[in-house]
Design a protein around this motif. Sequence first.
Motif, short mmCIF file in Angstrom:
data_model
loop_
_atom_site.label_atom_id
_atom_site.label_comp_id
_atom_site.label_asym_id
_atom_site.label_seq_id
_atom_site.Cartn_x
_atom_site.Cartn_y
_atom_site.Cartn_z
N VAL A 47 -20.47 42.59 -52.33
CA VAL A 47 -20.73 41.20 -51.98
C VAL A 47 -20.68 41.07 -50.47
O VAL A 47 -19.67 41.43 -49.84
CB VAL A 47 -19.69 40.26 -52.62
CG1 VAL A 47 -19.92 38.82 -52.17
CG2 VAL A 47 -19.73 40.36 -54.14
N GLU A 48 -21.75 40.61 -49.86
CA GLU A 48 -21.80 40.46 -48.41
C GLU A 48 -21.86 39.01 -47.97
O GLU A 48 -21.52 38.69 -46.83
CB GLU A 48 -23.01 41.21 -47.85
CG GLU A 48 -22.92 42.72 -47.98
CD GLU A 48 -24.08 43.42 -47.30
OE1 GLU A 48 -25.02 42.71 -46.87
OE2 GLU A 48 -24.05 44.67 -47.20
N SER A 49 -22.32 38.11 -48.85
CA SER A 49 -22.50 36.71 -48.49
C SER A 49 -21.72 35.83 -49.46
O SER A 49 -21.20 36.29 -50.48
CB SER A 49 -23.98 36.33 -48.51
OG SER A 49 -24.74 37.21 -47.69
N GLN A 50 -21.68 34.55 -49.15
CA GLN A 50 -20.93 33.61 -49.99
C GLN A 50 -21.66 33.28 -51.29
O GLN A 50 -21.05 32.78 -52.21
CB GLN A 50 -20.67 32.32 -49.21
CG GLN A 50 -19.74 32.50 -48.03
CD GLN A 50 -19.47 31.20 -47.31
OE1 GLN A 50 -20.15 30.19 -47.54
NE2 GLN A 50 -18.47 31.19 -46.43
N ASP A 51 -22.96 33.54 -51.35
CA ASP A 51 -23.72 33.22 -52.56
C ASP A 51 -24.70 34.34 -52.86
O ASP A 51 -25.09 35.12 -51.99
CB ASP A 51 -24.46 31.89 -52.41
CG ASP A 51 -25.39 31.89 -51.22
OD1 ASP A 51 -26.53 32.38 -51.36
OD2 ASP A 51 -24.98 31.41 -50.14
N LEU A 52 -25.10 34.41 -54.14
CA LEU A 52 -26.00 35.46 -54.60
C LEU A 52 -27.36 35.40 -53.91
O LEU A 52 -27.93 36.44 -53.55
CB LEU A 52 -26.17 35.35 -56.12
CG LEU A 52 -27.22 36.27 -56.76
CD1 LEU A 52 -26.92 37.73 -56.47
CD2 LEU A 52 -27.29 36.03 -58.27
N ALA A 53 -27.89 34.19 -53.72
CA ALA A 53 -29.21 34.06 -53.12
C ALA A 53 -29.27 34.75 -51.76
O ALA A 53 -30.26 35.45 -51.44
CB ALA A 53 -29.58 32.59 -52.99
N SER A 54 -28.24 34.60 -50.96
CA SER A 54 -28.22 35.23 -49.64
C SER A 54 -28.14 36.74 -49.75
O SER A 54 -28.71 37.47 -48.92
CB SER A 54 -27.04 34.70 -48.82
OG SER A 54 -27.15 33.30 -48.63
N ASP A 55 -27.45 37.25 -50.77
CA ASP A 55 -27.32 38.70 -50.94
C ASP A 55 -28.60 39.35 -51.45
O ASP A 55 -28.70 40.59 -51.49
CB ASP A 55 -26.17 39.01 -51.90
CG ASP A 55 -24.83 39.09 -51.18
OD1 ASP A 55 -24.83 39.28 -49.95
OD2 ASP A 55 -23.78 38.95 -51.85
#
Length: 341
Positions: A47-55
């Motif tokens: 996980v790199e971002s706060q939400d899946l869409a950004s990842d």
Amino acid sequence: MSAASGISASQELLDQYAMAMGRAANVRFLKIGIQQERLVPLGSWPVESQDLASDFKQFQEIVEENVPAYILAKLDGDAGWLFISYVPDTAKVRDKKAETELATKMLYASSRSAVVKALGGQAFSDTMFTTIKGDLTPEAYAAHLRHVAAPPPMNAREQELADIKAAEKEMGEAYEGSRGRKNHVGTTVGVKWSPEVEDAVRAIVSGQGHENLAVIGLDASTEALTLAEKKTVDVDGIASSLPRSEPSFAFYRWQEGKIVFIYACPSSSKVKSRMMYSSSATGVVSTAQDLFGCKIFKRLETSDPDDLDTSFMKESATAPSLGQNTGPPSFARPRGPPRKR
């Protein structure tokens, strides 16, 4: 754990999947491939971002242009997993080396359900199918979510019923302010009579002047009847005098003392217009009878003005007069096309 297609999950995949399911696991994506008819892990990404869409930007690294794969994406919060089937159109359909190398397009396309069954379908909350790498982007995932949230498409009949309900609601709101309005003869109505319409119908009913037909429209913005045309025609000329793309009312003096009220509602007219005219027709007839002290000899309704001809008018004349009807007023519909012999 084996699936019905013969594809089974390797122990290594089951172990990695179990670890990724843990609350403390920092796994966003788990890539799965098929080797020797077994589901195997091909790597995991954090996980790199706060939400899946950004990842979703990580997919440029995760997938290859022409190589099929399955990807499990952990949804935000505790919402489960998104199952992604990536089977490019450019992937090989068959490969003689498939027994020792990554399996090809046909096997991936036919084994989607096997993956879900092998890993336990209760954890998968959503599914995406894609054939090109360009579909695995944050924008594409946002479009997917909008599609999932959208109501299911309606067939033609369902759409028509929805339009009618919307028109009924809009009509109810539009006429809310006119329920308490009284016309000049004391009857509560939803439409107003303009002086031109009143004079034209009075002339038709009384036999004054040469005209015997008054074509009337209904202005939705003002809730008022408007005079479209007043003329002299024989019965066969009525059809050409009525609008073809929108509803209309007409008063026709057929014979001395025989006034015919016509409600023409072409099937091509808008639903809102059909609802507005239909709900006003009875009130228009009642107001005319009260206002001019006449009885309507016949009331006709048609979706095709061409049905209004001499033979139909004569046929209607033999039917009992609606003035003798003690029940709710009804409309005589034009006869249908003749049956084929």
